[in-house]
Write a protein that holds these residues in place. Structure first.
Motif, short mmCIF file in Angstrom:
data_model
loop_
_atom_site.label_atom_id
_atom_site.label_comp_id
_atom_site.label_asym_id
_atom_site.label_seq_id
_atom_site.Cartn_x
_atom_site.Cartn_y
_atom_site.Cartn_z
N LEU A 2 0.88 -1.14 -0.19
CA LEU A 2 -0.07 -0.18 0.01
C LEU A 2 0.83 1.28 -0.01
O LEU A 2 1.96 1.08 0.55
N PRO A 3 0.32 2.38 -0.61
CA PRO A 3 1.20 3.49 -0.59
C PRO A 3 1.22 4.08 0.92
O PRO A 3 0.12 4.12 1.54
N GLU A 4 2.50 4.53 1.43
CA GLU A 4 2.58 4.89 2.66
C GLU A 4 2.88 6.38 2.25
O GLU A 4 3.70 6.95 1.67
N LEU A 5 2.82 7.17 3.49
CA LEU A 5 3.49 8.59 3.44
C LEU A 5 4.84 8.55 3.46
O LEU A 5 5.43 7.79 4.30
N PRO A 6 5.48 9.44 2.79
CA PRO A 6 6.94 9.50 3.17
C PRO A 6 7.53 10.05 4.42
O PRO A 6 6.83 10.55 4.93
N ASP A 7 8.91 10.01 4.42
CA ASP A 7 9.29 10.66 5.49
C ASP A 7 9.40 12.17 5.30
O ASP A 7 9.69 12.62 4.08
N PRO A 8 9.26 13.04 6.23
CA PRO A 8 9.42 14.43 5.93
C PRO A 8 10.87 14.85 6.19
O PRO A 8 11.66 14.14 6.29
N PRO A 9 11.05 16.16 5.65
CA PRO A 9 12.52 16.71 5.52
C PRO A 9 13.04 16.33 7.04
O PRO A 9 12.45 16.97 7.98
N ALA A 10 14.46 15.90 7.00
CA ALA A 10 14.81 15.64 8.35
C ALA A 10 14.94 16.95 9.26
O ALA A 10 14.77 16.64 10.36
N GLU A 11 15.24 17.94 8.82
CA GLU A 11 15.44 19.12 9.61
C GLU A 11 14.04 19.50 10.34
O GLU A 11 13.85 20.27 11.24
N SER A 12 12.80 18.97 9.72
CA SER A 12 11.71 19.28 10.28
C SER A 12 11.12 18.33 11.55
O SER A 12 10.06 18.47 11.95
N VAL A 13 11.71 17.42 11.66
CA VAL A 13 11.44 16.32 12.69
C VAL A 13 12.62 15.97 13.78
O VAL A 13 13.93 16.50 13.45
N THR A 14 12.08 15.60 14.94
CA THR A 14 13.13 15.43 16.10
C THR A 14 13.53 13.86 15.99
O THR A 14 14.60 13.60 16.84
N ARG A 15 13.05 12.90 15.38
CA ARG A 15 13.09 11.47 15.39
C ARG A 15 12.67 11.05 14.20
O ARG A 15 11.94 11.67 13.39
N ALA A 16 13.10 9.76 14.08
CA ALA A 16 12.30 8.97 12.76
C ALA A 16 11.00 8.87 12.98
O ALA A 16 10.30 8.80 14.29
N VAL A 17 10.19 8.82 11.66
CA VAL A 17 8.62 8.56 11.92
C VAL A 17 8.45 7.29 12.30
O VAL A 17 8.97 6.23 12.23
N HIS A 18 7.16 7.33 13.04
CA HIS A 18 6.92 5.57 13.48
C HIS A 18 5.93 5.37 12.55
O HIS A 18 4.89 6.36 12.27
N ARG A 19 5.84 4.07 12.25
CA ARG A 19 4.74 3.45 11.33
C ARG A 19 4.03 2.23 12.00
O ARG A 19 4.93 1.51 12.50
N TRP A 20 2.81 2.12 12.02
CA TRP A 20 2.20 0.87 12.32
C TRP A 20 1.27 0.46 11.30
O TRP A 20 0.56 1.23 10.55
N ARG A 21 0.81 -0.88 11.28
CA ARG A 21 -0.16 -1.58 10.43
C ARG A 21 -0.96 -2.33 11.29
O ARG A 21 -0.64 -3.03 12.22
N PHE A 22 -2.35 -2.08 11.25
CA PHE A 22 -3.28 -2.73 11.88
C PHE A 22 -4.46 -3.56 10.93
O PHE A 22 -4.45 -2.89 9.96
N GLU A 23 -4.99 -4.45 11.39
CA GLU A 23 -6.05 -4.89 10.78
C GLU A 23 -7.41 -5.14 11.64
O GLU A 23 -7.50 -5.05 12.74
N ALA A 24 -8.54 -4.44 10.98
CA ALA A 24 -9.82 -4.56 11.73
C ALA A 24 -10.22 -5.81 12.30
O ALA A 24 -10.03 -6.90 11.49
#
Length: 85
Positions: A59-81
């Protein structure tokens, strides 16, 4: 099956509005069934997308934002209903 993808990032000091604007400009193709964007204290931004797909679908996922705009790596999780009984 419904799959939910969660994407969460914490903005660098004073850059919460910038991170929120950046994430709202990101398009996903194809588009999810539903997409919601949230913000929280400490300039955190959360995006949840819902898809009609198998759990392990590509599935398409949001990319990482520009490194200078965040304090840490993006967290990603996948769940099923699940169905409550």
């Amino acid at each position: 099956m419904t799959v939910a993808l969660m994407w969460e990032a914490r903005a660098a000091d004073g850059r919460g509005a910038e991170l929120l604007a950046w994430v709202r400009r990101q398009d996903l193709a194809p588009a999810p069934l539903r997409r919601e964007t949230f913000r929280a204290p400490q300039d955190r931004v959360l995006v949840i997308t819902w898809w009609d797909a198998p759990y392990d679908a590509a599935l398409p996922e949001l990319p990482d934002p520009p490194a200078e705009s965040v304090t840490r790596a993006v967290h990603r999780w996948r769940f099923e209903a699940v169905t409550d009984h």
